[in-house]
Design an enzyme around this catalytic site. Structure first.
Site, short mmCIF file in Angstrom:
data_model
loop_
_atom_site.label_atom_id
_atom_site.label_comp_id
_atom_site.label_asym_id
_atom_site.label_seq_id
_atom_site.Cartn_x
_atom_site.Cartn_y
_atom_site.Cartn_z
N CYS A 48 0.83 -1.21 0.00
CA CYS A 48 0.00 0.00 0.00
C CYS A 48 0.87 1.25 0.00
O CYS A 48 1.38 1.67 1.05
CB CYS A 48 -0.94 0.00 1.20
SG CYS A 48 -2.01 1.45 1.29
N CYS A 95 -0.55 4.07 2.15
CA CYS A 95 -0.32 3.87 3.58
C CYS A 95 1.12 4.19 3.98
O CYS A 95 1.36 4.82 5.01
CB CYS A 95 -0.62 2.43 3.97
SG CYS A 95 -2.23 1.81 3.45
N ASP A 96 2.08 3.73 3.18
CA ASP A 96 3.47 3.72 3.62
C ASP A 96 4.42 4.59 2.81
O ASP A 96 5.60 4.69 3.15
CB ASP A 96 4.00 2.27 3.60
CG ASP A 96 3.20 1.36 4.51
OD1 ASP A 96 2.74 1.84 5.57
OD2 ASP A 96 3.03 0.17 4.18
#
Length: 312
Positions: free
Chosen positions: A136, A139-140
């Site tokens: 992701c 997300c990261d």
């Protein structure tokens, strides 16, 4: 074997499941939540979470989900760590059986079984999951500001993630096993015009390389499938973008799914093709796959389930 009869059954934990449980419990409907094989969902394999509202400092994904679980318990959600293996949605009350030989029946069901990232399946990938290997970028990606990263895949998801990562990373290498991408032409044009992105065509990842202490990715060993040559790429992070599989095998043939296997919901609601069955989170969302979105749909599904029961 135990038998549970409730107004509302929630299948799956994670942000969608726990949020649905909190709202249903606060409505006085005393829900039961069956957590599933991965208690807390995919967020439990994420390290730091920085984009969930309410946490000015990063919070570990596992801790965030444990906090949600404890909040659900505190407001009256009954949680059973069990896995549903059989469901009958042909009539109400809906009946489900579990791997622990428990029977669950309910007047309304909220499906929050999520979607699982497709992985490469090599041992080193699993070793560095959460320590340089991610599925992701949204997300990261922030954690790779000024660093060199790689994305593996050739579809829209891979191209979108590669482009997105250029907002943070110094360089992005896209690794694809073929000599052309599957992504939409418009997306490809954006990719090719981005000077931060380079492409390794006809290549597969043989091994993820990294340090033991502290655990972290330092590179990739890739192989060209046409000439069998191998080389090392020095990178700090790998994003696997070869797709997600919705966890809907249990519901096939009973409930309407879209062409990719996600549960089809009606318009902006979480209602499915069966009255009394609702779906929330990644199991019905092929686009965003974010914890905050899953939590929001968990709320919607709970409110709709409550209204459904009031009308009966």
């Amino acid at each position: 074997m135990a038998e549970y009869k409730r107004k509302v059954l929630i299948i799956g934990s994670g942000p969608a499941g726990y949020t649905a449980g909190i709202y249903i419990a606060r409505a006085g409907l005393k829900p039961i939540l069956v957590s599933g094989a991965q208690v807390g969902g995919q967020l439990t394999i994420t390290t730091d979470v920085e984009n969930f509202p309410g946490f000015p400092q990063p919070i570990a994904g596992g801790l965030l989900m444990e906090n949600m679980r404890q909040q659900a318990l505190a407001v009256g959600v009954e949680i059973v760590d069990d896995t549903i293996i059989e469901a009958d949605f042909s009539k109400r009350p809906f009946i489900c059986n579990s791997e622990n030989h428990n029977l669950y029946s309910a007047e309304a069901v909220i499906l929050c079984t999520g979607a699982s990232a497709r992985w490469l399946g090599i041992p080193s990938e699993k070793k560095f999951l959460g320590f340089g290997v991610s599925a992701c970028a949204t997300c990261d990606g922030f954690f790779y500001r000024g660093k060199d990263v790689a994305v593996v895949g050739g579809g829209n998801t891979a191209v979108e993630e590669a482009i997105y990562l250029t907002n943070f990373a110094r360089s992005v290498t896209l690794i694809h096993r073929r000599d052309q991408l599957r992504a939409d032409k418009a997306m490809q044009e954006k990719l090719f015009k981005n000077h931060k992105i380079s492409i390794e065509w006809d290549s597969i990842i043989e091994e993820v390389l990294g340090n033991e202490k502290p655990l972290g990715v330092t590179g990739l060993k890739i192989k060209n499938v046409k000439d069998d040559s191998s080389k090392i790429l020095n990178i700090d992070g790998l994003f696997v973008a070869i797709g997600h599989k919705p966890n809907t095998d249990l519901f096939k043939g009973q409930i309407a799914l879209d062409n990719d296997g996600y549960i089809a919901t009606k318009g902006k609601s979480c209602a499915t093709s069966i009255p009394g069955i609702f779906a929330a989170g990644d199991v019905q969302d092929p686009n965003y796959r974010q914890a905050i979105v899953a939590a929001g749909t968990g709320c919607i599904a709970a409110l709709e389930a409550e209204r459904f029961l009031m009308d009966k």
